[in-house]
Write a protein that holds these residues in place. Structure first.
Motif, PDB file in Angstrom:
ATOM      1  N   ALA A   1       0.826  -1.181   0.000  1.00  0.00           N
ATOM      2  CA  ALA A   1       0.000   0.000   0.000  1.00  0.00           C
ATOM      3  C   ALA A   1       0.875   1.250   0.000  1.00  0.00           C
ATOM      4  O   ALA A   1       0.539   2.246  -0.633  1.00  0.00           O
ATOM      5  CB  ALA A   1      -0.906  -0.004   1.206  1.00  0.00           C
ATOM      6  N   TYR A   2       2.000   1.194   0.707  1.00  0.00           N
ATOM      7  CA  TYR A   2       2.900   2.339   0.782  1.00  0.00           C
ATOM      8  C   TYR A   2       3.508   2.605  -0.588  1.00  0.00           C
ATOM      9  O   TYR A   2       3.645   3.754  -1.002  1.00  0.00           O
ATOM     10  CB  TYR A   2       3.965   2.075   1.847  1.00  0.00           C
ATOM     11  CG  TYR A   2       4.987   3.190   1.956  1.00  0.00           C
ATOM     12  CD1 TYR A   2       4.603   4.415   2.501  1.00  0.00           C
ATOM     13  CD2 TYR A   2       6.285   3.032   1.520  1.00  0.00           C
ATOM     14  CE1 TYR A   2       5.519   5.438   2.600  1.00  0.00           C
ATOM     15  CE2 TYR A   2       7.197   4.041   1.619  1.00  0.00           C
ATOM     16  CZ  TYR A   2       6.822   5.251   2.158  1.00  0.00           C
ATOM     17  OH  TYR A   2       7.725   6.263   2.257  1.00  0.00           O
ATOM     18  N   ASN A   7       4.025   5.427  -5.860  1.00  0.00           N
ATOM     19  CA  ASN A   7       3.869   5.406  -7.313  1.00  0.00           C
ATOM     20  C   ASN A   7       2.862   6.470  -7.765  1.00  0.00           C
ATOM     21  O   ASN A   7       3.083   7.167  -8.763  1.00  0.00           O
ATOM     22  CB  ASN A   7       3.410   4.023  -7.796  1.00  0.00           C
ATOM     23  CG  ASN A   7       4.548   3.010  -7.785  1.00  0.00           C
ATOM     24  OD1 ASN A   7       5.714   3.390  -7.750  1.00  0.00           O
ATOM     25  ND2 ASN A   7       4.207   1.719  -7.799  1.00  0.00           N
ATOM     26  N   ASP A   8       1.737   6.560  -7.040  1.00  0.00           N
ATOM     27  CA  ASP A   8       0.740   7.588  -7.376  1.00  0.00           C
ATOM     28  C   ASP A   8       1.330   8.992  -7.225  1.00  0.00           C
ATOM     29  O   ASP A   8       1.105   9.867  -8.067  1.00  0.00           O
ATOM     30  CB  ASP A   8      -0.496   7.459  -6.488  1.00  0.00           C
ATOM     31  CG  ASP A   8      -1.340   6.240  -6.844  1.00  0.00           C
ATOM     32  OD1 ASP A   8      -1.183   5.739  -7.986  1.00  0.00           O
ATOM     33  OD2 ASP A   8      -2.156   5.820  -5.992  1.00  0.00           O
ATOM     34  N   ASN A  12       1.906  11.734 -10.147  1.00  0.00           N
ATOM     35  CA  ASN A  12       1.377  13.107 -10.031  1.00  0.00           C
ATOM     36  C   ASN A  12       2.482  14.140 -10.226  1.00  0.00           C
ATOM     37  O   ASN A  12       2.281  15.150 -10.896  1.00  0.00           O
ATOM     38  CB  ASN A  12       0.699  13.323  -8.677  1.00  0.00           C
ATOM     39  CG  ASN A  12      -0.639  12.614  -8.576  1.00  0.00           C
ATOM     40  OD1 ASN A  12      -1.230  12.274  -9.591  1.00  0.00           O
ATOM     41  ND2 ASN A  12      -1.097  12.380  -7.344  1.00  0.00           N
ATOM     42  N   ASP A  13       3.660  13.876  -9.620  1.00  0.00           N
ATOM     43  CA  ASP A  13       4.794  14.792  -9.773  1.00  0.00           C
ATOM     44  C   ASP A  13       5.219  14.872 -11.232  1.00  0.00           C
ATOM     45  O   ASP A  13       5.513  15.962 -11.743  1.00  0.00           O
ATOM     46  CB  ASP A  13       5.971  14.337  -8.908  1.00  0.00           C
ATOM     47  CG  ASP A  13       5.726  14.552  -7.414  1.00  0.00           C
ATOM     48  OD1 ASP A  13       4.800  15.338  -7.080  1.00  0.00           O
ATOM     49  OD2 ASP A  13       6.449  13.959  -6.598  1.00  0.00           O
ATOM     50  N   LYS A  14       5.269  13.691 -11.931  1.00  0.00           N
ATOM     51  CA  LYS A  14       5.667  13.676 -13.347  1.00  0.00           C
ATOM     52  C   LYS A  14       4.660  14.451 -14.197  1.00  0.00           C
ATOM     53  O   LYS A  14       5.047  15.224 -15.069  1.00  0.00           O
ATOM     54  CB  LYS A  14       5.775  12.226 -13.852  1.00  0.00           C
ATOM     55  CG  LYS A  14       7.029  11.520 -13.440  1.00  0.00           C
ATOM     56  CD  LYS A  14       7.061  10.116 -14.030  1.00  0.00           C
ATOM     57  CE  LYS A  14       8.277   9.358 -13.498  1.00  0.00           C
ATOM     58  NZ  LYS A  14       8.328   7.979 -14.032  1.00  0.00           N
ATOM     59  N   THR A  15       3.383  14.265 -13.951  1.00  0.00           N
ATOM     60  CA  THR A  15       2.374  14.987 -14.749  1.00  0.00           C
ATOM     61  C   THR A  15       2.442  16.495 -14.488  1.00  0.00           C
ATOM     62  O   THR A  15       2.297  17.294 -15.413  1.00  0.00           O
ATOM     63  CB  THR A  15       0.953  14.468 -14.458  1.00  0.00           C
ATOM     64  OG1 THR A  15       0.694  14.547 -13.069  1.00  0.00           O
ATOM     65  CG2 THR A  15       0.766  13.059 -14.962  1.00  0.00           C
ATOM     66  N   GLU A  16       2.707  16.886 -13.233  1.00  0.00           N
ATOM     67  CA  GLU A  16       2.859  18.314 -12.927  1.00  0.00           C
ATOM     68  C   GLU A  16       4.061  18.889 -13.652  1.00  0.00           C
ATOM     69  O   GLU A  16       4.001  19.984 -14.226  1.00  0.00           O
ATOM     70  CB  GLU A  16       3.005  18.536 -11.422  1.00  0.00           C
ATOM     71  CG  GLU A  16       1.710  18.404 -10.661  1.00  0.00           C
ATOM     72  CD  GLU A  16       1.896  18.612  -9.168  1.00  0.00           C
ATOM     73  OE1 GLU A  16       2.933  19.202  -8.757  1.00  0.00           O
ATOM     74  OE2 GLU A  16       1.032  18.181  -8.411  1.00  0.00           O
TER      75      GLU A  16
END
Length: 190
Positions: A1-2, A7-8, A12-16
């Motif tokens: 889960a961690y 990964n999420d 998110n950082d890559k898309t930003e």
């Protein structure tokens, strides 16, 4: 889960970052397209094309209107002097001065033509107001002379009538009553 959260978060950082890079790239492209003319001018100079065209004015003939010549020769413009041609070449500084003076003359003519009807209208209004003021002053003087004499007699008669009434009622003039000290106010209480 961690790891899924990491990964999420990394996605998110890559898309930003991708969005930031895209917005920066769009901005850079807008700047480059806005500088196209400047870029062409710089390329023109770098390629050696600069200095090919020269303004010499050898084939230019000037006709100066008589009104402008008269204005330049008048006493006001004694300091203005210049030749249109020096060493068979056109003197651009003198041409610019001449064009500026032509524009000033045009401006003065336009302003004068616009103001002339307004000035005549204002002068007519002023004359009418001055005549009316003189008439009113004459009427005031006439009324003052008529009513001052006729008013002074009734006022003095009315004043005498009032004084007689006060004397009969109080036994003396009201002015004398006001000037005399009040006997009641001099009494002291112990």
């Amino acid at each position: 889960a961690y790891r899924m959260k990491q990964n999420d978060q990394s996605k998110n950082d890559k898309t930003e970052r991708i969005q930031k890079v895209r917005s920066m790239w769009i901005l850079i492209m807008e700047i480059l397209t806005s500088l196209t003319k400047e870029k062409e001018a710089v390329n023109y100079v770098l390629e050696g094309h600069a200095g090919q065209y020269v303004l010499d004015g050898a084939n230019v003939a000037f006709r100066i209107p008589q009104m402008l010549t008269h204005r330049l020769e008048s006493d006001v413009y004694q300091c203005w002097s210049g030749n249109l041609y020096e060493a068979k070449k056109l003197n651009f500084l003198t041409v610019i001065q001449l064009l500026n003076e032509a524009l000033r003359t045009l401006r003065d003519e336009i302003c004068q033509s616009k103001l002339t009807p307004q000035l005549a209208y204002i002068e007519n209004i002023t004359k009418g107001c001055t005549k009316e003021l003189q008439n009113l002053k004459a009427i005031r003087l006439r009324l003052k002379q008529q009513h001052c004499v006729s008013r002074s007699e009734p006022i003095s008669r009315e004043q005498e009538d009032w004084e007689v009434k006060w004397k009969s009622f109080l036994g003396r003039c009201p002015l004398n009553l006001m000037l005399e000290p009040d006997p009641v106010s001099n009494v002291r209480f112990v």
